[in-house]
Design an enzyme around this catalytic site. Structure first.
Site, PDB file in Angstrom:
ATOM      1  CE  LYS A  40      72.431  39.124  22.459  1.00 16.82           C
ATOM      2  NZ  LYS A  40      71.863  39.630  23.722  1.00 16.82           N
ATOM      3  CB  SER A  70      68.400  37.572  23.896  1.00 19.95           C
ATOM      4  OG  SER A  70      69.377  38.528  24.288  1.00 19.95           O
ATOM      5  CB  SER A  75      70.069  39.121  27.259  1.00 16.54           C
ATOM      6  OG  SER A  75      68.698  39.092  26.957  1.00 16.54           O
TER       7      SER A  75
END
Ligand SMILES: [Zn+2]
Lengths: 517, 521
Positions: free
Chosen positions: B92, B167, B191
């Protein structure tokens, strides 16, 4: 240079007749830990800009702080030495504001939970009396970077062509020591402020937690002062509300502390006596002109949006460790002075001279290095004090160590040099020519005690001064002084005067030669 | 061969690599080829263009193949390697990677190349995983759809017109589209778990402090937690074991030994375990609680599957969970407003000179850069947070939120006295269409209603597939929550549930994913 328009001031006596000053002192101390408060970067003063930085103290995305345990212990020791209570549990907070020298745009600082609180420091004044300064708190925080504004006329950010930032200082551990409002200082407020900062400096030096060098910024003082009307006779002064205060920054020497407060008192008094009000603001002290000028107004207090620092866990000092640190504290400077005075066998007045000359530690170290109390005191309070005054430096900053002073005295005691030569040796040491024995050797300053060379000089003196010689032969032994002086001149001072005297008497009045050295 | 390699689990790949049936270069190249085939293209500014999953913001093809070759050489030389050595992984873009751009999905970090690796990234490298690239995310992890990425949204591989969650939508979509077998995530309010839920993958938010936060660009420091993402419970456990562990660079990092999550993922026994269904996180399809009917149906079946496996079901109540969302949206923006202050154009990232100012001050440059560099959602939360922390409002907002947080922790403690794990739907709905909630931040925030309590209390949570909703054929996730430091329980229960449901489906849920539309040309 900014042109500062001097504001009107009142005569100091007029000020103290009408007003009662209330002091507040905030002292920032840079700790001398090997590494920064929240990262492993080194903290060497004067290093190449931005050479002591890492992701943490540069505030790079993702970096996290880790508390320096040595810094924490230093804070606890300072708190203990200031007679504070040590918090059982406390936290850091974030003080949020934007400034280019703040890498994270918040300062990690303690806010409502200081590590130490509610203490005091007893400070000795010039007349030997003691004044107790109440201490509100001592808390930990990190220093900011340093901005350098290039170009423009003022060296300030406004008008500069561009600015450079050095983050070497960012994250250096600071302890902020804040007094409670200091009441009852009266006309001695400026002196008390200086004495407090001086006592604090001695205490921190004794704790070995900081270099406490005001000129390098490792000890910085902000002075708050306000005036309130003097209470009428019989009224309680403490019942009179405080006046509006100003906060003076850039006070970077003990002398400035005293001068800045005195100036602010006379400035504020003029405003009040001429029907104006004192503005709550930050002011800058100008060492050269001896005045303060208005800085940023604090009328609308900036909102720092403090909240507990979520990246650091709460601090819970181990009570056993705190007690251990308490037991290991050095003797408080005041107590120590009383003890040393007794050990040295000197009067209150003499001790005060020693203290005022800031020679206590130096004399003590010289004694430790082998000198007697009397000779150590003599060197530091007379010849060396004179040298310091001439060159305009602090006694401690003279380029001579207590060990060198002790070595010098040892040479005198051994008869290798006399007092007069010792002064020349001292000059050599101060000029960086090495230890006393090196200077003696290099300058050839040894006392001549060789009977042959001295004897010749004595014979020459007797020959050149027949009248004096006759007087001595006739029993006027005191006249020998004139011949001694003549011999010493002949030998360029490099002779043991006692020895010369005894040689003269041996030649002219044999009965007096012994026991009169 | 390549098509077959990308569909294998990380555990299968690790086994084949150890037995030298396949090389890491082959495995890595298969995944890079897959990325090239389905991820789509980006313009010079990094913005997604044309069709494609758009899971990746940056692909490190060269360094990935180089590392794969190193691993193969080491293996050929007979070196003993860590279990996942040579297996590719997607990271990420919120984690700093030395020498590889890190943007957090934001314009303001345009061009920033970190000089250091996050601790998690260092651990991945030490375990010899092969870093494929950086995955898309909502800007600074603020969002539940990746639509708040400054570089364009990621598409859901189940339906390219829908969101992949957020996210961490990039990581979840990369897994579902078979672009990577493993991925990292961070979870501040869901997330990791919500993207797992809407993409039919698995994601775990470990106990707060279990995985180092050093090098994770902070959103809300007291809530952020990095964790593993994969397509199976066992793969997630294998990655969890690599990521977790004490880090002296993170003061909030736990010093406890990491629970044996891999063993827990292979225990396959829940008999006698007490499964607590949280009343406040169940909703009621009839009275319109916001939970989609198909979501609740799959969730109830999952609970039944656990009962069939020998677990006992208890109902627990956590009344404070209904106010948890409000508290979260005060604590998160407060911390975020301060954490994001460092992005000021002075030392790195985007610098914008204000227009119409000939000789701007530092403050004016800061303001112009932040105005240009941050997106609307980030600005919204910074303003919210600065307001909540301001003097005079602090007690009413930040102070009250912290009190709610304490209540949430108490509710968890009481619930865990009655149950060994808690379960709920991960997200109230399946993946919604791109753009559907963009103008309605509150309804977007409600996506996280079931995941937020775990962050407020610091307890671990997992999302794993529960099946497809009847009404739209899209994945539904079930959430498992365990007490702090008992992350292993997630894997123990998760593995049993996964096996039971796969038995019903006749294979992994992702076998039913439509092939992602091939890119033109
Ligand atoms: Zn550093």
């Amino acid at each position: 240079m900014t042109t500062t328009v001097a504001e009107p001031v009142r005569d100091y006596d007029e000020v103290t007749a009408a007003f009662d000053p209330v002091l507040g002192l905030e002292v920032h101390v840079e700790l001398n830990t090997a590494t920064k408060m929240f990262c492993g970067c080194t903290t060497i003063f004067g290093a190449e800009p931005n050479s002591q930085v890492c992701p943490v103290c540069l505030g790079l995305p993702g970096a996290l702080p880790v508390l320096n345990e040595i810094g924490l212990e230093s804070a606890i020791r300072i708190g203990l030495a200031l007679n504070c209570t040590i918090a059982e549990r406390c936290r850091f907070a974030r003080k949020n504001y934007f400034y280019p020298d703040m890498p994270k745009n918040f300062q990690t600082s303690q806010y409502d939970e200081p590590i130490a609180f509610d203490g005091h420091l007893d400070v000795e004044l010039d007349d030997g009396t003691t004044f107790r300064v109440p201490v509100e708190r001592a808390h930990m925080e990190e220093d900011t970077g340093k901005s350098l504004h290039v170009g423009g006329a003022t060296g300030r950010i406004h008008g500069a062509d561009y600015s450079l930032v050095d983050y070497n200082r960012a994250g250096i551990p600071l302890i902020e020591i804040v007094t409670k409002p200091v009441e009852g200082a009266g006309e001695r407020a400026p002196e008390i402020a200086r004495a407090y900062v001086s006592a604090l400096r001695d205490l921190l030096r004794g704790l070995r937690v900081s270099d406490v060098r005001m000129e390098q910024g490792s000890l910085r003082c902000d002075a708050n002062i306000s005036l309130r009307p003097k209470a009428a006779p019989g009224e309680d002064q403490s019942a009179v509300p405080f006046g509006t205060r100003s906060e003076t920054k850039n006070v970077n020497s003990l002398r400035s502390v005293e001068r800045a407060i005195r100036y602010e008192m006379t400035r504020q008094a003029d405003r009040l006596l001429s029907g104006q009000r004192v503005v709550q603001e930050t002011r800058h002290w100008h060492e050269d002109t001896g005045v303060t000028t208005s800085g940023r107004s604090k009328e609308e207090a900036e909102d720092y949006r403090y909240f507990p620092e979520p990246d650091l866990v709460p601090i819970v000092p181990d009570p056993a460790r705190v007690e251990e640190l308490r037991a290991l504290l050095p003797e408080p400077p005041g107590v120590r002075r009383k003890r040393l005075q007794a050990e040295w066998g000197i009067s209150d007045l003499e001790m005060r001279d020693v203290v005022n000359a800031r020679a206590v530690e130096l004399i003590e170290a010289t004694i430790t290095a082998g000198a007697t109390a009397a000779t150590a005191r003599k060197w530091w309070t007379q010849e060396l004090a004179r040298q310091a005054k001439t060159s305009g430096v602090e006694l401690a900053d003279l380029p001579i160590t207590p060990a060198q002073v002790a070595a010098l005295q040892a040479l005198v005691d051994a008869g290798t040099i006399n007092d007069k030569l010792a002064r020349q040796v001292l000059e050599g040491v101060l000029a960086g020519e090495g230890d006393p024995k090196d200077v003696v050797a290099a300058r050839g300053l040894k006392v001549v005690s060789d009977d042959g060379a001295l004897g010749n000089a004595v014979d020459r003196a007797i020959e050149a001064n027949p009248e004096v010689a006759e007087k001595i032969r006739g029993g006027k032994v005191a006249a020998a002084g004139a011949l001694v002086g003549s011999v010493m001149r002949d030998m360029r001072g490099q002779a043991d005067a006692a020895k010369v005297r005894s040689l003269i008497l041996a030649r002219l009045a044999p009965g007096e030669a012994d026991g009169n050295g | 061969m390549a098509e077959e390699l990308i569909r294998r689990t990380a555990a299968e790949l690790a086994g084949a690599l150890t037995r030298r049936e396949v090389s890491s270069v082959e495995v890595t190249r298969a995944h890079l080829d897959r990325i090239a085939a389905v991820d789509g293209t980006r313009d010079a500014d990094g913005v997604a263009t044309g069709p494609g999953v758009h899971a990746f913001l940056h692909v490190s093809a060269e360094s990935a193949l180089a590392e794969a070759a190193f691993v193969d050489a080491a293996r050929a030389a007979g070196e003993t390697l860590p279990p996942l050595a040579g297996v590719p992984i997607a990271v990420k873009d919120v984690m700093t990677t030395r020498g590889v751009p890190t943007t957090c999905g934001s314009r303001i970090l345009t061009g920033w190349v970190p000089p250091y690796d996050a601790t998690v990234v260092r651990k991945l490298k030490e375990s010899r995983l092969v870093l494929l690239g950086k995955t898309n995310m909502d800007e600074f992890a603020m969002g539940s759809s990746t639509e708040h990425s400054a570089y364009g949204p990621t598409r859901n591989p189940w339906d390219p017109t829908r969101i992949p969650g957020g996210s961490g939508g990039g990581s979840a979509a990369a897994l579902a589209a078979f672009e990577a077998p493993l991925a990292t995530g961070t979870d501040t309010g869901g997330s990791i778990r919500q993207p797992a839920s809407v993409t039919g993958t698995v994601g775990v938010k470990p106990t707060y402090g279990a995985v180092s936060r050093y090098g994770l660009v902070a959103l809300a420091s007291s809530l952020d937690q990095a964790g593993p993402c994969a397509r199976t419970v066992l793969d997630t456990a294998l990655l969890h074991a690599v990521m977790a562990g004490h880090d002296p660079r993170d003061s909030t990092s736990l010093s406890d030994p990491v629970p044996d999550v891999v063993a827990a993922a292979t225990t396959m026994d829940v008999s006698g375990m007490r499964i607590g269904v949280v009343r406040e996180l169940h909703g009621d399809a009839e009275n319109g609680s916001g939970y989609q009917a198909g979501v609740l149906r799959r969730f109830d079946e999952a609970v039944e599957a656990l009962v069939d496996a020998g677990a006992k079901v208890v109902e627990v109540s956590c009344p404070s969970f209904t106010t948890a969302l409000a508290a979260y949206y005060l604590i998160l923006p407060s911390e975020a407003s301060s954490n994001l202050a460092k992005f000021d154009a002075m030392r790195y990232g985007l610098r914008v000179r204000p227009e119409g100012v000939s000789d701007p001050t530092a403050e004016q440059v800061m303001a112009a850069s932040r105005a240009a560099g941050f997106g609307d959602e980030v600005k919204r939360r910074i303003i919210l947070g600065a307001y909540a922390l301001s003097s005079g409002y602090y007690d009413a907002y930040y102070g009250s939120a912290q009190k709610v947080r304490t209540l949430v922790q108490r509710d968890f403690a009481a619930a865990f006295a009655e149950a060994d794990v808690l379960v709920s739907p991960t997200s109230p709905t399946t993946a919604f269409p791109l753009g559907a909630k963009l103008d309605d931040p509150l309804s977007m925030y409600l996506q996280d209603v079931a995941t937020i309590p775990a962050n407020l209390a610091g307890v671990p949570g997992m999302s794993l597939p529960a099946g497809l909703a009847d009404e739209d054929g899209l994945p539904v996730g079930v959430q498992i929550l365990a007490p702090a430091r008992a992350d292993d329980r997630l894997y123990r229960v998760g593995a049993v549930l996964e096996a039971a449901l796969r038995g019903r489906w006749g294979g992994p849920l992702l076998d039913r994913i439509p092939e992602f539309p091939p890119l033109g040309g």
